[in-house]
Design a protein around this motif. Structure first.
Motif, mmCIF file in Angstrom:
data_model
loop_
_atom_site.group_PDB
_atom_site.id
_atom_site.type_symbol
_atom_site.label_atom_id
_atom_site.label_comp_id
_atom_site.label_asym_id
_atom_site.label_seq_id
_atom_site.Cartn_x
_atom_site.Cartn_y
_atom_site.Cartn_z
ATOM 1 N N GLY A 287 0.824 -1.193 0.201
ATOM 2 C CA GLY A 287 0.049 0.043 0.005
ATOM 3 C C GLY A 287 0.679 1.259 -0.031
ATOM 4 N N TRP A 288 2.281 1.064 -0.494
ATOM 5 C CA TRP A 288 2.849 2.241 -0.410
ATOM 6 C C TRP A 288 3.202 3.273 -1.840
ATOM 7 C CZ3 TRP A 288 7.885 0.490 2.422
ATOM 8 C CH2 TRP A 288 7.601 0.192 3.882
ATOM 9 N N PHE A 306 11.283 6.217 -2.436
ATOM 10 C CA PHE A 306 12.383 5.354 -2.289
ATOM 11 C C PHE A 306 11.816 4.518 -1.027
ATOM 12 C CE2 PHE A 306 17.392 4.688 -1.427
ATOM 13 C CZ PHE A 306 17.136 3.241 -1.840
ATOM 14 N N CYS A 307 11.762 3.256 -1.254
ATOM 15 C CA CYS A 307 11.180 2.207 -0.220
ATOM 16 C C CYS A 307 12.012 1.152 0.278
ATOM 17 C CB CYS A 307 9.801 1.678 -0.622
ATOM 18 S SG CYS A 307 8.470 2.790 -1.080
ATOM 19 N N ILE A 308 12.404 1.346 1.597
ATOM 20 C CA ILE A 308 13.315 0.279 2.392
ATOM 21 C C ILE A 308 12.222 0.198 3.460
ATOM 22 C CG2 ILE A 308 15.427 -0.014 3.622
ATOM 23 C CD1 ILE A 308 16.441 2.474 2.103
ATOM 24 N N GLU A 309 12.006 -1.054 3.683
ATOM 25 C CA GLU A 309 11.269 -1.754 4.986
ATOM 26 C C GLU A 309 12.247 -2.015 6.078
ATOM 27 O OE1 GLU A 309 8.111 -5.453 4.604
ATOM 28 O OE2 GLU A 309 10.095 -5.966 5.279
ATOM 29 N N ASP A 310 11.841 -1.460 7.090
ATOM 30 C CA ASP A 310 12.040 -1.730 8.539
ATOM 31 C C ASP A 310 12.192 -3.165 8.767
ATOM 32 O OD1 ASP A 310 13.080 -0.214 11.147
ATOM 33 O OD2 ASP A 310 12.048 -1.659 11.472
ATOM 34 N N PRO A 311 13.157 -3.584 9.305
ATOM 35 C CA PRO A 311 13.074 -5.290 9.464
ATOM 36 C C PRO A 311 12.093 -5.582 10.467
ATOM 37 C CG PRO A 311 15.339 -4.185 10.264
ATOM 38 C CD PRO A 311 14.542 -3.092 9.519
ATOM 39 N N GLY A 315 5.452 -1.784 8.652
ATOM 40 C CA GLY A 315 4.710 -0.840 7.769
ATOM 41 C C GLY A 315 5.198 0.417 7.906
ATOM 42 N N PHE A 316 6.774 0.545 8.135
ATOM 43 C CA PHE A 316 7.410 1.804 8.256
ATOM 44 C C PHE A 316 8.562 1.814 7.136
ATOM 45 C CE2 PHE A 316 10.957 3.921 10.210
ATOM 46 C CZ PHE A 316 10.086 5.399 10.476
ATOM 47 N N ASN A 317 8.426 2.992 6.462
ATOM 48 C CA ASN A 317 9.441 3.079 5.196
ATOM 49 C C ASN A 317 10.621 3.996 5.835
ATOM 50 O OD1 ASN A 317 10.814 3.649 2.984
ATOM 51 N ND2 ASN A 317 9.359 4.693 2.019
ATOM 52 N N VAL A 318 11.883 3.255 5.903
ATOM 53 C CA VAL A 318 12.934 3.689 6.470
ATOM 54 C C VAL A 318 13.303 5.120 5.554
ATOM 55 C CG1 VAL A 318 15.459 3.588 7.063
ATOM 56 C CG2 VAL A 318 13.643 1.861 7.783
ATOM 57 N N ALA A 319 13.020 4.910 4.184
ATOM 58 C CA ALA A 319 13.440 6.010 3.475
ATOM 59 C C ALA A 319 12.466 7.109 3.127
ATOM 60 C CB ALA A 319 13.942 5.380 1.869
ATOM 61 N N ARG A 320 11.461 7.219 3.744
ATOM 62 C CA ARG A 320 10.299 8.062 3.588
ATOM 63 C C ARG A 320 10.541 9.528 3.775
ATOM 64 N NH1 ARG A 320 11.561 7.318 8.408
ATOM 65 N NH2 ARG A 320 11.402 8.427 9.991
#
Ligand code: GTP
Ligand code: MG
Length: 357
Positions: A287-288, A306-311, A315-320
């Motif tokens: 849903g990003w 740019f999307c990097i999922e937190d491990p 639900g949190f994009n580290v590159a938000r």
């Protein structure tokens, strides 16, 4: 790629590996710096305990994950073990006052930030030529766990993983693409990209996926979940080092070349999500990309270029924080690096200097 005699290319890559190693070693913190930081942590812990007797002050981030450079800031997290404790907002205010009175630090309490913290800094002095910058947060157990996860990855193959990550950290700071406040990526984001690359892109992989390995013994839900997030990962590094041997024998130099190549031309920035937990995912599936609510569509797009999922906080994009311009700059730097490494084969040491100009 330009035609090059194979042997000369191989010599370049071998020499690049040695030069990367030597380069990174020069940027490691000194023993003295680490000792001073540990003293600071102990001092602060002692002071906090005068307000909250059952508290512990723990390091996280680079001081604790094995990826610390000289003069990096200190990330500290205060855990309070008693049931009745002050609200973080009050604690931040009280601690701010106390540290102001009792220490030489410049103190900046931010009780109303999204995550309340106290910021501390010490101006440069003879003993500490770069001063100290330190953030104290509260009850950030997820950050402690993701620090431990990165530490475990660093320990599996210390030479290759640490040299690559540390080099990339120096590189992104020098190239000025390491500033979430200005629309580029945090250090944490770059570290996740390297781990993602070593676990999921390299074939055979350089690292196993610690979050997907079967546990050695039954584990309970409560032991593995923090705030609803599954934080389990295989953390018996001794065992892992005995049992897990990567079939990948690429040198550090080769891995760096391939890393830059992958992120300059192969990673699908428009649709892909880099996840160290699950490999390459689709923005859509999280849903990003396509927020169905048209009012929020633009916002979702802005935040998720740019999307990097937190491990753990999946639900949190580290590159938000990465903006359109920020991503353009980051990709441009990946391409520049890739170009330098493919067209500068004479002396590896010059290539590194040019990379980090
Ligand atoms: P330097 O300070 O540049 O040396 O790098 P660092 O390894 O300390 O990384 P950074 O300061 O970016 O982050 C420190 C720690 O904060 C990380 O190890 C994470 O635990 C946590 N952190 C930072 N950014 C995020 C984020 O966006 N999401 C989450 N969940 N944690 C984060
Ligand atoms: Mg840090």
């Amino acid at each position: 790629e330009p035609a090059q005699p194979r042997a000369s290319r191989q010599r370049f890559v071998a020499s690049l590996s040695v030069c990367l190693f030597n380069f990174v070693v020069q940027h490691l913190p000194t023993g003295e710096e680490l000792a001073v930081k540990e003293d600071v942590r102990k001092l602060l812990e002692r002071l906090i305990r005068t307000i909250e007797p059952d508290s512990r002050l723990l390091s996280f981030g680079s001081t604790a994950n094995g990826f610390s450079l000289r003069n990096s800031d200190m990330d500290l997290c205060c855990l309070i073990d008693s049931e009745e404790r002050l609200a973080p907002t009050d604690l931040v205010t009280m601690l701010g006052d106390l540290l102001e009175r009792e220490t030489k630090f410049q103190v900046k309490p931010l009780p109303h930030a999204r995550i309340p913290i106290v910021k501390l800094s010490l101006d440069p002095s003879l003993a500490l030529p770069h001063g100290i910058a330190c953030d104290i947060g509260f009850e950030n157990r997820l950050a402690l766990e993701n620090t431990r996860l990165l530490f475990c990855y660093a320990m599996i193959d210390p030479t290759r993983v640490r040299i690559l990550v540390l080099f990339l950290k120096v590189w992104c700071k020098r190239r000025k693409i390491n500033s979430p406040y200005e629309g580029t990526l945090s250090s944490y984001g770059y570290v996740l990209l390297v781990i993602y690359f070593l676990v999921h892109v390299k074939n055979p992989p350089v690292l196993p996926n610690l979050q997907q390995m079967p546990p050695m013994r039954p584990i309970s839900h409560d032991d593995t979940h923090i705030g609803g997030y599954n934080t389990w990962f295989f953390d018996d590094i001794e065992l892992l080092r005995q049992r897990w041997q990567s079939a990948n024998t690429d040198s550090i130099g080769q891995l760096l070349i391939d890393f830059f190549k992958y992120f300059s031309r192969d990673f699908s920035y428009n649709t892909g999500v880099a996840s160290i937990r699950a490999g390459l995912l689709k923005k859509e599936s999280k849903g990003w990309q396509n927020d169905l609510d048209p009012a929020r569509y633009k916002d979702a797009r802005e935040r998720n270029r740019f999307c990097i999922e937190d491990p753990f906080e999946t639900g949190f994009n580290v590159a938000r924080c990465v903006t359109r311009e920020g991503l353009y700059a980051i990709r441009g730097e990946f391409m520049r690096a890739s170009r330098i490494l493919s067209t500068r084969p004479e002396r590896a040491i010059y290539a590194i200097a040019q990379l980090c100009e």
